[in-house]
Motif scaffolding. Structure first.
Motif, mmCIF file in Angstrom:
data_model
loop_
_atom_site.group_PDB
_atom_site.id
_atom_site.type_symbol
_atom_site.label_atom_id
_atom_site.label_comp_id
_atom_site.label_asym_id
_atom_site.label_seq_id
_atom_site.Cartn_x
_atom_site.Cartn_y
_atom_site.Cartn_z
ATOM 1 N N UNK A 81 0.867 -1.168 0.000
ATOM 2 C CA UNK A 81 0.000 0.000 0.000
ATOM 3 C C UNK A 81 0.913 1.230 0.000
ATOM 4 N N UNK A 82 0.412 2.330 -0.513
ATOM 5 C CA UNK A 82 1.233 3.548 -0.542
ATOM 6 C C UNK A 82 0.981 4.462 0.659
ATOM 7 N N UNK A 83 0.306 3.964 1.688
ATOM 8 C CA UNK A 83 0.064 4.796 2.876
ATOM 9 C C UNK A 83 1.378 5.100 3.600
ATOM 10 N N UNK A 84 1.362 6.163 4.384
ATOM 11 C CA UNK A 84 2.558 6.545 5.142
ATOM 12 C C UNK A 84 2.991 5.425 6.079
ATOM 13 N N UNK A 85 2.039 4.762 6.734
ATOM 14 C CA UNK A 85 2.405 3.735 7.712
ATOM 15 C C UNK A 85 2.961 2.464 7.079
ATOM 16 N N UNK A 86 2.512 2.105 5.870
ATOM 17 C CA UNK A 86 3.098 0.930 5.219
ATOM 18 C C UNK A 86 4.485 1.271 4.674
ATOM 19 N N UNK A 87 4.642 2.468 4.133
ATOM 20 C CA UNK A 87 5.972 2.900 3.657
ATOM 21 C C UNK A 87 6.981 2.917 4.806
ATOM 22 N N UNK A 88 6.556 3.468 5.944
ATOM 23 C CA UNK A 88 7.460 3.552 7.094
ATOM 24 C C UNK A 88 7.746 2.159 7.667
ATOM 25 N N UNK A 89 6.748 1.285 7.657
ATOM 26 C CA UNK A 89 6.979 -0.090 8.123
ATOM 27 C C UNK A 89 8.070 -0.739 7.278
ATOM 28 N N UNK A 90 7.949 -0.646 5.963
ATOM 29 C CA UNK A 90 8.956 -1.237 5.069
ATOM 30 C C UNK A 90 10.327 -0.603 5.312
ATOM 31 N N UNK A 91 10.382 0.701 5.412
ATOM 32 C CA UNK A 91 11.650 1.396 5.628
ATOM 33 C C UNK A 91 12.327 0.927 6.918
ATOM 34 N N UNK A 92 11.564 0.793 7.980
ATOM 35 C CA UNK A 92 12.123 0.411 9.281
ATOM 36 C C UNK A 92 12.438 -1.077 9.389
ATOM 37 N N UNK A 93 11.937 -1.885 8.460
ATOM 38 C CA UNK A 93 12.287 -3.304 8.446
ATOM 39 C C UNK A 93 13.750 -3.496 8.039
ATOM 40 N N UNK A 94 14.313 -2.504 7.384
ATOM 41 C CA UNK A 94 15.729 -2.508 6.988
ATOM 42 C C UNK A 94 16.112 -3.733 6.154
ATOM 43 N N UNK A 95 15.244 -4.075 5.217
ATOM 44 C CA UNK A 95 15.521 -5.152 4.278
ATOM 45 C C UNK A 95 15.686 -4.532 2.900
ATOM 46 N N UNK A 96 16.292 -5.262 2.008
ATOM 47 C CA UNK A 96 16.462 -4.765 0.638
ATOM 48 C C UNK A 96 15.680 -5.670 -0.307
ATOM 49 N N UNK A 97 15.185 -5.099 -1.374
ATOM 50 C CA UNK A 97 14.496 -5.881 -2.405
ATOM 51 C C UNK A 97 14.876 -5.302 -3.760
ATOM 52 N N UNK A 98 14.950 -6.163 -4.759
ATOM 53 C CA UNK A 98 15.283 -5.703 -6.111
ATOM 54 C C UNK A 98 14.219 -4.767 -6.654
ATOM 55 N N UNK A 99 12.966 -5.030 -6.271
ATOM 56 C CA UNK A 99 11.858 -4.238 -6.796
ATOM 57 C C UNK A 99 10.868 -3.939 -5.671
ATOM 58 N N UNK A 100 10.501 -2.669 -5.533
ATOM 59 C CA UNK A 100 9.534 -2.249 -4.531
ATOM 60 C C UNK A 100 8.471 -1.392 -5.206
ATOM 61 N N UNK A 101 7.216 -1.772 -5.020
ATOM 62 C CA UNK A 101 6.101 -1.041 -5.610
ATOM 63 C C UNK A 101 5.146 -0.601 -4.511
ATOM 64 N N UNK A 102 4.936 0.713 -4.400
ATOM 65 C CA UNK A 102 3.943 1.272 -3.485
ATOM 66 C C UNK A 102 2.775 1.729 -4.355
#
Length: 165
Positions: A55-76
C-alpha cells in the motif's frame, strides 16, 4: 519450483493527530520498534524478499523502511490501500519475484492470509492479524498467476510481541 509469500500488516500507527487523513498517519513509537523487530526476524530466518508490493500509505511505507531489508523491486500503490483479499490476490498474480513481501491493512490482509492457506498456523492471533503480524507461506507454483485459494503452506507466523526488543 515453489514461491514464497511474506504477508505483513503495517506496524502500529499513531493517532496523535485526530484530524490527520488516515492515509497520512505515521507509525507510533511501538510501531517503529515492531517494524524493526519483524525485519530482523525475517532476516535471521532467511526470509528475504526480492520483490515488495505495498500500500502507498505513510504507515506501510514507514513499516517497510524500518524493516531494513532490501528488495530488487519495490512497488507502493494506492490499489493496495485498504483493499480486500481479492484485490490483494489480483496484485500478487502480477508479481515476478521468487519471494514476495506484501504490506497491507486489515481486514483485507487477514482475510487474504486466511484464504490462501490450506491450514492456519496453531496461533491464537492468526485470525485477527494484529499490527505487524507476519505470515510466511509457500506455494507449489512456477508463476504467481497460478496461486489459488487454500493452496499455500504456512512456514511461519509471528507477532512483534513474541520477539525480543
Amino acid at each position: 519450483m515453489t514461491r514464497t509469500l511474506i504477508l505483513t500488516r503495517h506496524a502500529k500507527s499513531s493517532w496523535d493527530h485526530p484530524g490527520m487523513d488516515d492515509h497520512a498517519r505515521p507509525l507510533n513509537k511501538r510501531g517503529r520498534r515492531s517494524a524493526q523487530a519483524i525485519g530482523q526476524w525475517l532476516s535471521e530466518k532467511g526470509y528475504l524478499p526480492d520483490e515488495v508490493l505495498s500500500s502507498d500509505s505513510a504507515r506501510t511505507r514507514e513499516t517497510w523502511d524500518r524493516m531494513k531489508l532490501a528488495a530488487k523491486q519495490t512497488t507502493f500503490t494506492r490499489a493496495l490501500y485498504h483493499t480486500d483479499a481479492q484485490g490483494l490476490m489480483h496484485a500478487l498474480s502480477g508479481a515476478t519475484g521468487h519471494c514476495v513481501l506484501m504490506l497491507g491493512h486489515n481486514p483485507g490482509i487477514a482475510a487474504f492470509a486466511e484464504g490462501l492457506v490450506k491450514a492456519p498456523p496453531p496461533h491464537d492471533r492468526f485470525f485477527d492479524y494484529p499490527t505487524c503480524a507476519t505470515t510466511v507461506i509457500t506455494f507449489p507454483v512456477e508463476d504467481w498467476a497460478e496461486v489459488t485459494w487454500q493452496d499455500g503452506t504456512v512456514l511461519d507466523f509471528v507477532i512483534p510481541r513474541e520477539l525480543p526488543e
